[in-house]
Write an enzyme that holds these catalytic residues in place. Structure first.
Site, PDB file in Angstrom:
ATOM      1  N   LEU A  95    -105.950  89.530  24.654  1.00 41.44           N
ATOM      2  CA  LEU A  95    -104.765  88.770  25.051  1.00 41.44           C
ATOM      3  C   LEU A  95    -104.768  88.434  26.541  1.00 41.44           C
ATOM      4  O   LEU A  95    -104.232  87.409  26.948  1.00 41.44           O
ATOM      5  CB  LEU A  95    -103.504  89.559  24.682  1.00 41.44           C
ATOM      6  N   ASP A  96    -105.355  89.292  27.355  1.00 40.36           N
ATOM      7  CA  ASP A  96    -105.456  89.029  28.792  1.00 40.36           C
ATOM      8  C   ASP A  96    -106.915  88.749  29.122  1.00 40.36           C
ATOM      9  O   ASP A  96    -107.619  89.581  29.670  1.00 40.36           O
ATOM     10  CB  ASP A  96    -104.928  90.215  29.600  1.00 40.36           C
ATOM     11  N   PHE A  97    -107.370  87.551  28.749  1.00 46.70           N
ATOM     12  CA  PHE A  97    -108.778  87.187  28.888  1.00 46.70           C
ATOM     13  C   PHE A  97    -108.985  86.566  30.272  1.00 46.70           C
ATOM     14  O   PHE A  97    -108.699  85.401  30.499  1.00 46.70           O
ATOM     15  CB  PHE A  97    -109.156  86.180  27.786  1.00 46.70           C
ATOM     16  N   GLN A  98    -109.480  87.374  31.209  1.00 51.66           N
ATOM     17  CA  GLN A  98    -109.752  86.924  32.571  1.00 51.66           C
ATOM     18  C   GLN A  98    -111.113  87.469  33.007  1.00 51.66           C
ATOM     19  O   GLN A  98    -111.529  88.550  32.570  1.00 51.66           O
ATOM     20  CB  GLN A  98    -108.683  87.447  33.534  1.00 51.66           C
ATOM     21  N   GLN A 156    -111.586  91.102  33.845  1.00 45.94           N
ATOM     22  CA  GLN A 156    -111.538  92.097  32.783  1.00 45.94           C
ATOM     23  C   GLN A 156    -112.933  92.524  32.323  1.00 45.94           C
ATOM     24  O   GLN A 156    -113.057  93.388  31.462  1.00 45.94           O
ATOM     25  CB  GLN A 156    -110.783  91.551  31.569  1.00 45.94           C
TER      26      GLN A 156
END
Length: 246
Positions: free
Chosen positions: A24-27, A30
């Protein structure tokens, strides 16, 4: 290497024992490279939940610049939404920046196809992985090299020597900031690269290897001092040498 490792990771997430997992927090922050493999540093924002739906209109995948309409499955879930979300994020955060500059010219059309297909979500993760593995095979095997006149005959080879490494002309994408150090399949490909660069007068295929097993070749603009080295060969353009110099 980064993009292929990412695709392998997303392939695992799409087919994990827990089901399809979405980040969900694809950066980029990460992820981290460990021994040549991309790893996720934080799984707190990972989920196996897939969007519920009653009809296809419920299955819209929205991004800042694009929207995609997916199918609603018979069990009331948006088909492949987790996989597709991961893949499009890979496209916009990694592929867009890395793929256009990361291969010999003959292989760039293959990477452009991958870029366009993932950018439009025409490829799923299975097709994307197959496409990357095809490019890797062509790259490692040298099959991408077009038939061309043999250029190594235009070079004098000095076996048992290597050149002194030092600062020289720069090229892209060099493995060294001091000069022009490129991955090659063979001395013949190195000769073609040297011929294409006006500054290049000599080169040596080093003992160093990239992650694909290909050797690195060092290209130089002048004939520097030679050092005895039983395992090395220096290739010098005939036009750049003279009997007196040799």
């Amino acid at each position: 290497q980064i993009c292929l490792s990412l695709v392998k990771l997303l392939f695992y997430l799409a087919h994990s024992p827990l089901g399809s997992i979405v980040l969900l927090d694809f950066q980029p922050r990460q992820f981290v490279m460990v021994d040549g493999n991309l790893k996720v540093t934080d799984m707190d924002d990972a989920s196996t939940e897939e969007l519920s739906c009653k009809e296809d209109n419920d299955c819209t995948l929205d991004f800042p610049t694009k929207s995609f309409h997916l199918k609603c499955s018979a069990v009331g879930k948006c088909e492949g939404i987790n996989e597709k979300k991961n893949l499009f994020n890979a496209y916009r955060y990694f592929f867009t920046y890395l793929l256009p500059h990361s291969a010999p010219p003959a292989l760039r059309p293959f990477l452009t196809d991958i870029l366009n297909a993932t950018g439009d979500l025409r490829y799923g993760i299975n097709e994307t992985l197959k496409a990357f593995e095809k490019v890797l095979h062509l790259y490692k095997s040298g099959l991408y090299l077009q038939k061309r006149p043999l250029l190594l005959k235009d070079y004098i080879s000095l076996k048992g020597f290597r050149t002194v490494e030092g600062e020289d002309y720069k090229c892209w994408p060099s493995y060294s900031h001091l000069g022009c150090l490129l991955s090659v399949h063979s001395a013949e490909e190195a000769a073609a690269i040297c011929n294409s660069q006006s500054q290049c007068q000599s080169f040596i295929v080093t003992q160093r290897r990239t992650w694909t097993g290909r050797p690195l070749a060092s290209f130089q603009s002048s004939l520097t001092d030679l050092i005895p080295d039983a395992n090395s060969v220096v290739y010098i353009k005939r036009s750049a040498s003279s009997g007196e110099r040799l």
